[in-house]
Design a protein around this motif. Sequence first.
Motif, short mmCIF file in Angstrom:
data_model
loop_
_atom_site.label_atom_id
_atom_site.label_comp_id
_atom_site.label_asym_id
_atom_site.label_seq_id
_atom_site.Cartn_x
_atom_site.Cartn_y
_atom_site.Cartn_z
N SER A 66 -69.44 -36.11 31.46
CA SER A 66 -68.21 -36.70 31.57
C SER A 66 -67.12 -35.69 31.48
O SER A 66 -65.77 -36.26 31.62
CB SER A 66 -68.06 -37.73 30.77
N HIS B 154 -69.56 -35.64 38.26
CA HIS B 154 -69.38 -36.81 37.44
C HIS B 154 -69.41 -38.02 37.92
O HIS B 154 -68.20 -38.22 38.79
CB HIS B 154 -67.89 -36.42 36.51
N ARG C 292 -65.49 -53.53 24.77
CA ARG C 292 -66.99 -53.59 25.29
C ARG C 292 -67.46 -52.14 25.35
O ARG C 292 -68.57 -51.77 24.68
CB ARG C 292 -66.96 -54.00 26.72
O1 LIG Z 1 -68.76 -48.87 30.77
C1 LIG Z 1 -67.57 -48.28 31.04
O2 LIG Z 1 -66.61 -48.92 31.57
C2 LIG Z 1 -67.61 -46.83 31.13
O3 LIG Z 1 -66.46 -46.45 30.64
C3 LIG Z 1 -68.72 -46.18 31.88
C4 LIG Z 1 -68.28 -44.68 31.77
C5 LIG Z 1 -68.71 -43.76 30.73
C6 LIG Z 1 -68.51 -42.39 30.95
C7 LIG Z 1 -68.17 -41.80 32.19
O4 LIG Z 1 -67.93 -40.41 32.00
C8 LIG Z 1 -67.73 -42.70 33.03
C9 LIG Z 1 -68.12 -44.11 33.09
#
Ligand SMILES: O=C(O)C(=O)Cc1ccc(O)cc1
Length: 366
Positions: free
Chosen positions: A97, A120, A223
Amino acid sequence: MKQRVLLVGVGLIGGSVALAIKQEHDVTIIGQDVNAEHCKLAQSLNIIDEITDQFMEEAERADLILLAAPVQETEKLLTQLEQCSLKENVIITDVGSTKERIMERARVLHEKGITFIGGHPMAGSHKTGAGSAKAHLFENAFYILTPFADTKNEKVEQLKEWLKGTKARFLTMDAMQHDRLTGIVSHFPHVIAASLVRQVKQHADRDDLVNGLAAGGFRDITRIASSSPFMWRDIITHNKENILSFLDEWMEEMREVRSMVEQGNGEQLYDYFRGAKQFRDTLPIRSKGAIPSFYDLYVDILDRTGVVSHITTLLAIKNISITNIRILETREDVYGVLRLSFQTEEDRANAKLCLEQHGYGTYTTM
Ligand SMILES: O=C(O)C(=O)Cc1ccc(O)cc1
Ligand SMILES: NC(=O)C1=CN([C@@H]2O[C@H](COP(=O)(O)OP(=O)(O)OC[C@H]3O[C@@H](n4cnc5c(N)ncnc54)[C@H](O)[C@@H]3O)[C@@H](O)[C@H]2O)C=CC1
């Protein structure tokens, strides 16, 4: 012989990318994980074909290496890879990330002539583990790639071909821009979500009714606080400078809100909520990713017959790939506006130059 893909970190994201790769390529996927049970589960679900505990040995046989561990672990894995005699044409990528620290660590490999392209996929969930992996997790989501500035485009295209089964929308940018953008839309909100939950917990410790009442909206906006604490510790540690700056901005904002509330200034409070609502209501609904739009270029087209193919041919000759193309508007049936979407600002600038040299009128906003 089948090509070999080494997946390191057999969890939700690694497992999902592996499944997507399998949809488009007949490969052998070898899984390696610090927790052997994670590999066994993934093998039983046909996500991986083989299990190894010999990371470096397998890396030397691999055609594609996919690092899918938490980002601080990915840094360590990159250091280990420096000691390997890797295949000349191997592509190494990750799914972390954050990108700046990872690209810094991968520079040693890059300088040795090994291809590393940061990756990513901008979708996921608060769940962890290969048990929740899905081939279509990234469909229509943005998938950011951060090649080094001098990485050949051909290598980036090869990686996109590997990842084609994700059906994601690829975007290329540098690591600094990546960490700033994902910092504000993804990383920082996790800090806020965790802090809201912790604040409510303090109240819940004093009053039993709080738990039952903390439903609906509270659950919606918190969430993401149920995500893996290991993963988020690593992300926030990596993106420290951006997070500190967003925290300063946030605290200033909260001071302003505090003053509005204290003064009982209804008009200001109304404007505050209205401003937030107006912007939120403009955010794309169906897009999974958090990063806004592609780079669009509008072109005046005088005669639609043959003109679209002329434009696409001019851009193809210059190796500029178009992500989307659409005729937006016809004016008096004589001339119209063509919207071309590109994945990078550079592609849009090159397209603009090329089309203007051939006499087309172009503009970047409608
Ligand atoms: O569940 C969610 O809304 C997230 O935030 C998912 C997510 C987590 C980490 C990342 O680097 C990208 C997307
Ligand atoms: N969860 C999400 O929504 C998203 C996560 N990411 C990134 O994907 C990466 C993986 O996250 P998830 O799949 O969600 O987590 P996960 O917890 O489901 O999977 C991570 C796996 O890596 C393993 N692991 C940890 N250290 C390791 C090491 N040194 N060597 C080998 N394996 C190791 C763990 O045992 C686990 O099986 C992280 O870097 C995260 O930042 C990216 C996009 C979305």
